[in-house]
Each structure stands twice: as structure tokens, then as C-alpha cells.
Write an enzyme that holds these catalytic residues in place. Structure first.
Site, PDB file in Angstrom:
ATOM      1  N   GLU A 116       1.962 -10.198   0.306  1.00  0.00           N
ATOM      2  CA  GLU A 116       2.216  -9.030   0.700  1.00  0.00           C
ATOM      3  C   GLU A 116       3.950  -9.053   0.639  1.00  0.00           C
ATOM      4  O   GLU A 116       4.331  -9.414   1.544  1.00  0.00           O
ATOM      5  CB  GLU A 116       1.445  -8.130   1.711  1.00  0.00           C
ATOM      6  CG  GLU A 116       1.463  -6.190   1.336  1.00  0.00           C
ATOM      7  CD  GLU A 116       0.473  -5.170   2.310  1.00  0.00           C
ATOM      8  OE1 GLU A 116      -0.100  -6.418   2.559  1.00  0.00           O
ATOM      9  OE2 GLU A 116       0.562  -4.802   1.366  1.00  0.00           O
ATOM     10  N   HIS A 174       1.066  -8.654  -4.057  1.00  0.00           N
ATOM     11  CA  HIS A 174       0.538  -8.416  -2.835  1.00  0.00           C
ATOM     12  C   HIS A 174       0.685  -6.307  -2.914  1.00  0.00           C
ATOM     13  O   HIS A 174       0.963  -5.768  -2.071  1.00  0.00           O
ATOM     14  CB  HIS A 174      -0.662  -8.498  -2.269  1.00  0.00           C
ATOM     15  CG  HIS A 174      -1.658  -7.322  -1.184  1.00  0.00           C
ATOM     16  ND1 HIS A 174      -2.612  -7.835  -2.224  1.00  0.00           N
ATOM     17  CD2 HIS A 174      -2.031  -6.309  -1.044  1.00  0.00           C
ATOM     18  CE1 HIS A 174      -3.760  -6.738  -1.916  1.00  0.00           C
ATOM     19  NE2 HIS A 174      -3.079  -5.902  -0.720  1.00  0.00           N
ATOM     20  N   ASP A 208       0.413 -17.855  -4.341  1.00  0.00           N
ATOM     21  CA  ASP A 208       0.669 -17.198  -5.265  1.00  0.00           C
ATOM     22  C   ASP A 208       0.460 -15.840  -5.713  1.00  0.00           C
ATOM     23  O   ASP A 208      -0.169 -16.157  -7.176  1.00  0.00           O
ATOM     24  CB  ASP A 208       2.348 -17.378  -5.739  1.00  0.00           C
ATOM     25  CG  ASP A 208       2.567 -15.762  -6.656  1.00  0.00           C
ATOM     26  OD1 ASP A 208       2.597 -15.431  -6.330  1.00  0.00           O
ATOM     27  OD2 ASP A 208       3.802 -16.529  -7.895  1.00  0.00           O
ATOM     28  N   ASP A 249       0.941  -1.120   0.021  1.00  0.00           N
ATOM     29  CA  ASP A 249       0.119  -0.106  -0.205  1.00  0.00           C
ATOM     30  C   ASP A 249       0.972   1.661  -0.084  1.00  0.00           C
ATOM     31  O   ASP A 249       1.831   1.087   0.185  1.00  0.00           O
ATOM     32  CB  ASP A 249      -1.475  -0.270   1.451  1.00  0.00           C
ATOM     33  CG  ASP A 249      -0.453   0.206   2.643  1.00  0.00           C
ATOM     34  OD1 ASP A 249       0.400  -0.813   2.836  1.00  0.00           O
ATOM     35  OD2 ASP A 249      -0.704   0.464   3.457  1.00  0.00           O
TER      36      ASP A 249
HETATM   37  O1  9MR Z   1      -4.151  -3.849   0.238  1.00  0.00           O
HETATM   38  C1  9MR Z   1      -4.288  -3.868   2.149  1.00  0.00           C
HETATM   39  C2  9MR Z   1      -3.041  -4.036   2.317  1.00  0.00           C
HETATM   40  O2  9MR Z   1      -2.531  -3.999   2.049  1.00  0.00           O
HETATM   41  C3  9MR Z   1      -3.143  -4.561   4.121  1.00  0.00           C
HETATM   42  O3  9MR Z   1      -2.325  -4.828   4.460  1.00  0.00           O
HETATM   43  C4  9MR Z   1      -4.198  -5.632   3.713  1.00  0.00           C
HETATM   44  C5  9MR Z   1      -4.726  -6.196   4.833  1.00  0.00           C
HETATM   45  O4  9MR Z   1      -4.816  -4.434   5.727  1.00  0.00           O
HETATM   46  O5  9MR Z   1      -5.708  -4.785   3.703  1.00  0.00           O
HETATM   47  C6  9MR Z   1      -5.319  -4.635   1.980  1.00  0.00           C
HETATM   48  O6  9MR Z   1      -6.110  -4.168   1.448  1.00  0.00           O
HETATM   49  C7  9MR Z   1      -7.106  -5.114   1.666  1.00  0.00           C
HETATM   50  C8  9MR Z   1      -8.619  -4.632   2.555  1.00  0.00           C
HETATM   51  O7  9MR Z   1      -8.212  -4.632   4.681  1.00  0.00           O
HETATM   52  C9  9MR Z   1      -9.663  -5.568   2.278  1.00  0.00           C
HETATM   53  N1  9MR Z   1     -10.454  -5.377   0.876  1.00  0.00           N
HETATM   54  C10 9MR Z   1      -9.245  -5.514  -0.131  1.00  0.00           C
HETATM   55  C11 9MR Z   1      -8.273  -4.935   0.059  1.00  0.00           C
HETATM   56  C12 9MR Z   1      -7.776  -5.139  -1.182  1.00  0.00           C
HETATM   57  O8  9MR Z   1      -7.329  -5.222  -2.449  1.00  0.00           O
HETATM   58  O1  9MR Z   2       3.060  -6.676   9.592  1.00  0.00           O
HETATM   59  C1  9MR Z   2       1.617  -6.354   9.754  1.00  0.00           C
HETATM   60  C2  9MR Z   2       1.154  -7.563  10.259  1.00  0.00           C
HETATM   61  O2  9MR Z   2       1.796  -7.870  11.967  1.00  0.00           O
HETATM   62  C3  9MR Z   2      -0.627  -7.652  11.208  1.00  0.00           C
HETATM   63  O3  9MR Z   2      -0.627  -8.424  11.568  1.00  0.00           O
HETATM   64  C4  9MR Z   2      -0.949  -7.248   9.947  1.00  0.00           C
HETATM   65  C5  9MR Z   2      -2.744  -6.842  10.361  1.00  0.00           C
HETATM   66  O4  9MR Z   2      -2.695  -5.963  11.254  1.00  0.00           O
HETATM   67  O5  9MR Z   2      -1.012  -6.264   9.562  1.00  0.00           O
HETATM   68  C6  9MR Z   2       0.255  -6.279   8.747  1.00  0.00           C
HETATM   69  O6  9MR Z   2       0.419  -4.755   8.302  1.00  0.00           O
HETATM   70  C7  9MR Z   2       0.343  -4.610   7.272  1.00  0.00           C
HETATM   71  C8  9MR Z   2      -0.440  -3.307   7.493  1.00  0.00           C
HETATM   72  O7  9MR Z   2      -1.184  -2.914   8.741  1.00  0.00           O
HETATM   73  C9  9MR Z   2      -0.765  -2.368   6.199  1.00  0.00           C
HETATM   74  N1  9MR Z   2       0.840  -2.335   4.916  1.00  0.00           N
HETATM   75  C10 9MR Z   2       0.954  -3.391   4.915  1.00  0.00           C
HETATM   76  C11 9MR Z   2       1.726  -4.231   6.319  1.00  0.00           C
HETATM   77  C12 9MR Z   2       1.917  -5.650   5.468  1.00  0.00           C
HETATM   78  O8  9MR Z   2       1.048  -5.884   5.744  1.00  0.00           O
END
Ligand code: 9MR
Ligand code: 9MR
Length: 579
Positions: A558, A504, A549, A195
Site C-alpha cells: 500500500e 494497493h 508486488d 483507501d
Molecule cells: O484496503 C484496505 C487498506 O487500505 C488497509 O490498509 C487494510 C488494513 O486495514 O485493509 C484493506 O482492506 C482490506 C480489509 O482489511 C480486509 N479485506 C480486504 C480489504 C482489501 O481489499
Molecule cells: O500505517 C498503519 C500501520 O502502522 C498499522 O499497523 C496498520 C494497521 O492498523 O494501519 C496502517 O495504516 C493504514 C490505515 O489503517 C488505513 N489506511 C491505510 C493505512 C496504511 O496501510
């Protein structure tokens, strides 16, 4: 299954020569055989000649053989270890140890008498050089607020995104001097992950880990040419890359009171578009004690690392860092319990943490070391060494104390050091009981980073004790990340024979380039969120194998800056072993 066809060859030809390896037909078949990636797991980046070299077999075989891919001839053979079942992966593996074979080259590992062969892999002094460089360069490729040029980014060139020169103070972050709606400038930094947001807590452990890497391996870091825009100036490229983030980081402090905003973010996650197309408004959200303590720690450390640097720019930055650390600490002391709570209109990553004792300890440790002032007696009471993560930071303070050369800290250094060494020994013990030879017994989101952090803890213990007993286990951690794991993937993009393609990561998804941006460590297997993808996409329910994947799988596929940092540390340390 292929391994039903394995023919067992007994005894006689353990050290195989061309005479012992069967027909010309077999030689040819083996050279052309598709890689049996399901059956033979190897470190796909390769092995250092003098390292302990282990592959894993998921088949019965009395003997395994190495064949040289330039000739097809057998060069080595040995018996694999006993089969062992792992309840976390639901499969059975045997070790194939070829440490005795040290000749550089490219090989395949085959089951005797069959054409069941691994993907080709290298043995060589430089097997980790390119991947280390790529792992560091991934930070450049994830920079916010700058064009990635073709010269430095190759096919991953892209226009600048997110200038962040007009960032809005969110209502949760309002203060007398900066009421809601005030516009501030907070440019630069790295995108956190897949993100486009920038989070202080996660940036903190990332900055720390890379600073530590520089502190522990300064000559190695100085030798790296990363082909980034700053290459060629009088600062090591690794430090230049880190400065891109650190300079942004400093802008996240409110100069009026020293408090630090928890994050700079869009209100909600955007779609899979390129950075310059993601133009939603940007906000800084709520000052928090966790962010401010982390900031006080990192800036104090940066001061310590850069205070005596030959570069006048770094020395000046060091002075600024110490001043901002002082201000942050003052704010945190006045606001010891401001826990981050996600405002109702904000949906991006929270990095929320209700337990701040470890952040407080870390900040105090770094500040004591920066100032050369011993903390009060009993400083280590209640502190323990655990695997570092964005919400577990006490260990970071322990590491800094244990590595201090300040004689005033001798007794703290010793105590912190022995806590770290005991923890690393516990990790060794766990690895000894694991068929896949790693120290993990629990798979969290970002499990690959836990493996890399374990390796980092072992590398620190190795530095503290001078003992090589940690090396095989460090190598096993690296092997896991680069291929000897139940998924068969090399978890670093752009490397290996089976490598993540659909991460991701918004730029990788939107840039039209088939290959993902290289050098990233994917989060890897875990069962924390099983419904991030819709059917028919599914994953194993075995935690160590639960990886897929596909782009939707944000919980396994991600990437993130805090995961790449211990990877850089581990790869760099391994690359630094080359003669
Ligand atoms: O793209 C988001 C990712 O960077 C985060 O780690 C993840 C968890 O917070 O959320 C992803 O976004 C998703 C969202 O939480 C739910 N709807 C789909 C999104 C991804 O396309
Ligand atoms: O790395 C983070 C993980 O420990 C948490 O369980 C998760 C849900 O809160 O979020 C991860 O971090 C994400 C962050 O919230 C948004 N950017 C992407 C990070 C990696 O997935």
C-alpha cells in the site's frame, strides 16, 4: 545461478581502460545483457557525483567494474568489501564502493570478465530532481474532492470524487449542537492511502513533516514548480499542496467545543473502484484526545511557520490556526483520556493509540513555541527521542524545540538538540553493523517510512551539529529505498528499473492505466500480516525481504501520506545538495 559463471580477475587492472577490458565481444555482450537485478543492487534513481556511491553485490567477485553505456568501455574498477550475512534478509552481500568515480553519465556495474551487469544507472547532479517532484505531486494525485485534470495529472486524470459536503455525524460523534445524523461539510484533503478515508492522526504527522521540510528548506521549496492547479500564485507550490490538506483538516474541529473528530470515513472499506464511483455515505466518527492534541500541535506549528509569511493569505490562515489550536487544547485538557475505540459498525483504519503522553508533549511544545512562552521546568523529563510515527509524536516536539531560533528557548533547544543528536548517533551505529547499511533492526508495517524517518533524523542532526558524518548513512538510507535492498525493488512508483506495478491503491487498481500513480513510496517489507493475499501468492519469511508486488498485499504494497512525507523530506534534502 548466473554468478557461478563469474570469472575472477585478479590484481593488475583495477583501474581499467579500454585496453584492459577484454574483447569486443564482451563489450557488446555487456551492453546487451539483461540486468542482473538479483545479483547487483544499485540505487536505481542514481548517485550524486560527489556522494559516497555504494552498490551491493550478492555474488563473489574479486573486482567490480563500471562500464559507460554510451561506449561499453570500462571506466573504473575496484575490489568489493568482505561478504557479510544478514539474518533479517537471509542473504550475504558485499559493498561495491565507487565513490572515487565522479564523472556524470550512465553506467552499468559489472562483475569482472563477465556479462553479469547491473541495470543502467546515472551519476549526475539532477538525479533526484524528477523523483522529488513526483513524490510531492503524488499528494496532488491523491486529492479528495477535486477533478484531477489532464493538464496536471496526465494519464492519471480522473473525475472528482468524495465532495464531502454532506458528511454525517456518526452516533459516536454526537454532541448537543450536532446530534447523530446532522450533516456537516468537510471537503478537500488527501486520501490517506490506498483507501478513500481521511484520518486526523495520520494527517497530523504528514502535515508536520511537510511543514518541517518547508521550514528547513524554504528556498528549495520555493524553487519547485509542481504543475498543480495553484502553480503560479504567490505561494510556493509545496505550500499550496499542503494547504489543500490543511484547509480540510481545520473543518474536522467542532467549532462549538474545539474537539476534533478522529476521522472522516465510509463505514467500511469500499472495493477497488475510482473515487467518483465510491459513493457510500461518509461520516465523521468520535472526537478523540489523540486527534485533538495532534491538531493543537499542527495548527500551532502552522501558525509559527506562516505568521510572518509575505503572503497575506498565509498570515490570515496563521491567525485562524492559532485560534483553533487554543480551542483544541482547551478541549483536550478537559478530556485528557478519550481513547479512540472503533465503533461496532465502523471497519476502516483505526489509528488507535492508548498512550497519549507523547501527543500531549508535542502539543505543549508547539504551543509554547508558537506563543513564545517557556513551558514549566522539567518539561523534558521522561521524554526521549525515538523514530517518529503516527503514534510516536514526542520526537516531533523535540525537533521543533531543537530548531527554534527563539533565544528564550536556548536551554530547551540545547537539551532537545542533544537528545536528537544522540539518537541519530545511535542510528549511525546501527547502520554500521548492518550489511545493507541501514539503521533498521525491526521491520514494521510501513518499514520504508521508518528508513526515511531515520534519514530525516540524521539530516536534522546534521543541521544541528554542522557535521557531514551523517551523510554516507543518509545516502545509504536513500539507496535502500531506491534499490539497494534485498527485494531489489526501487520502492517509489514510476521510478527505477524494477518498480512496484500493482500497488494497493484504489485509483491505480481501477483506472485502467497500466502504470500505477507515480511518486508513491510503498510500505515495503515486513512480516506483520502474512495472510493479506491468498495462495499461491506468498512472500519470504525473512522480514527484510518479505515484500510482494501484488495488489492484495495491503501490508507491504500500500502507499500512505505519512510514508511519502519523510520520503519527500529526504529526496528534497538530497536534491538540494546539487550545486
Ligand atoms: O484496503 C484496505 C487498506 O487500505 C488497509 O490498509 C487494510 C488494513 O486495514 O485493509 C484493506 O482492506 C482490506 C480489509 O482489511 C480486509 N479485506 C480486504 C480489504 C482489501 O481489499
Ligand atoms: O500505517 C498503519 C500501520 O502502522 C498499522 O499497523 C496498520 C494497521 O492498523 O494501519 C496502517 O495504516 C493504514 C490505515 O489503517 C488505513 N489506511 C491505510 C493505512 C496504511 O496501510
Amino acid at each position: 545461478m548466473r554468478f557461478n559463471r563469474v570469472i575472477l580477475v585478479l590484481g593488475a587492472s583495477v583501474i581499467l581502460t579500454s585496453a584492459g577490458c577484454g574483447s569486443k565481444t564482451l563489450i557488446k555482450a555487456r551492453l546487451n545483457a539483461p540486468a542482473a537485478t538479483e545479483i547487483i543492487l544499485v540505487n536505481q534513481a542514481g548517485y550524486l557525483p560527489d556522494a559516497e556511491k555504494v552498490a551491493l553485490l550478492r555474488a563473489d567477485a574479486e573486482i567490480f567494474e563500471l562500464i559507460d553505456v554510451s561506449t561499453g568501455l570500462n571506466v573504473y574498477g575496484a575490489e568489493p568489501g568482505e561478504p557479510v550475512y544478514w539474518e533479517l534478509s537471509g542473504d550475504t552481500v558485499r559493498t561495491a564502493d565507487f565513490s572515487g568515480f565522479k564523472t556524470p553519465g550512465t553506467y552499468r556495474l559489472c562483475l569482472t570478465g563477465t556479462e553479469v551487469c547491473s541495470a543502467p544507472f546515472r551519476i549526475g547532479d539532477d538525479v533526484y530532481s524528477e523523483i522529488t517532484r513526483a513524490a510531492i505531486r503524488s499528494y496532488y494525485l491523491n486529492r479528495s474532492g477535486i477533478e484531477i485534470t489532464e493538464e496536471h495529472g496526465g494519464k492519471w486524470a480522473r473525475p472528482a470524487g468524495h465532495p464531502d459536503t454532506n458528511v454525517i455525524i456518526h452516533s459516536s460523534a454526537a454532541s448537543a449542537g450536532r446530534p447523530a445524523g446532522t450533516v456537516i461539510s468537510s471537503p478537500g484533503g488527501w486520501y490517506d492511502a490506498g483507501d478513500y478515508n481521511k484520518y486526523i492522526v495520520n494527517s497530523s504527522i504528514t502535515n508536520y513533516t511537510l511543514l518541517l521540510f518547508y521550514q528547513m528548506f524554504p528556498e528549495y521549496c520555493s524553487s519547485l514548480d509542481l504543475n498543480i492547479p495553484e502553480s503560479g500564485n504567490d505561494i510556493p507550490d509545496l505550500v499550496d499542496e499542503l494547504l489543500w490538506n490543511l484547509k480540510w483538516y481545520l473543518t474536522m474541529q467542532d467549532p462549538a467545543d474545539g474537539g476534533v473528530y478522529h476521522k472522516l470515513t465510509n463505514l467500511q472499506f469500499c472495493g477497488f473502484v475510482m473515487p467518483h464511483e465510491a459513493t457510500d455515505k461518509r461520516y465523521v466518527v468520535m472526537k478523540s484526545t489523540a486527534a485533538t492534541l495532534d491538531f493543537a500541535a499542527v495548527t500551532a506549528m502552522a501558525y509559527r511557520v506562516f505568521a510572518n509569511d509575505p503572503s497575506s493569505e498565509l498570515r490570515a490562515l496563521a491567525t485562524t490556526c492559532l485560534e483553533t489550536s487554543d480551542k483544541a487544547m482547551k478541549w483536550a485538557e478537559a478530556h485528557p483520556e478519550i481513547i479512540y475505540r472503533q465503533p461496532a459498525d465502523v471497519g476502516t483504519g483505526a489509528y488507535g493509540d492508548d498512550h497519549l503522553a507523547d501527543e500531549l508533549f508535542w502539543a505543549k511544545a508547539e504551543r509554547a513555541l508558537a506563543k513564545g512562552t517557556l513551558p514549566a521546568n522539567g518539561f523534558l523529563d521522561g521524554v526521549s527521542a525515538v523514530t517518529p510515527s503516527w503514534n510516536q509524536s514526542a520526537t516531533l516536539g523535540l525537533i521543533s524545540l531543537a530548531l527554534s531560533s527563539d533565544e528564550a528557548f536556548a536551554s530547551l533547544r540545547e537539551s532537545a538538540g542533544s537528545m536528537l543528536v544522540s539518537y541519530a548517533d545511535e542510528l549511525l551505529n546501527k547502520a554500521g553493523q548492518c550489511p545493507y547499511r541501514i539503521s533498521l533492526d525491526h521491520f514494521a508495517w510501513g518499514s520504508t517510512s521508518d528508513v526515511a524517518n531515520h534519514a530525516m533524523m540524521k539530516l536534522i542532526a546534521m543541521r544541528l551539529t554542522g557535521s557531514d558524518r551523517y551523510l554516507p548513512s543518509i545516502q545509504a538510507d536513500l539507496n535502500w529505498l531506491l534499490g539497494t535492498n534485498p527485494t531489489g525493488y526501487c520502492f517509489v512508483t514510476g521510478f527505477g528499473t524494477l518498480s512496484p506495478m500493482n500497488i494497493h491503491h484504489r485509483p491505480s487498481g481501477a483506472d485502467g492505466v497500466p502504470e500505477p500513480v507515480p511518486g508513491f513510496l510503498v510500505g515495503g517489507p515486513n512480516t506483520v500480516v502474512m495472510n493479506d493475499c491468498q495462495p499461491p501468492v506468498s512472500r519470504s519469511t525473512f522480514p527484510a525481504k518479505s515484500y510482494t508486488d501484488v495488489e492484495c498485499s495491503y501490508s507491504t504494497n500500500e502507499i500512505a501520506i505519512n510514508w511519502n512525507a519523510p520520503l519527500v523530506f529526504l529526496l528534497g534534502a538530497a536534491d538540494n545538495l546539487k550545486p
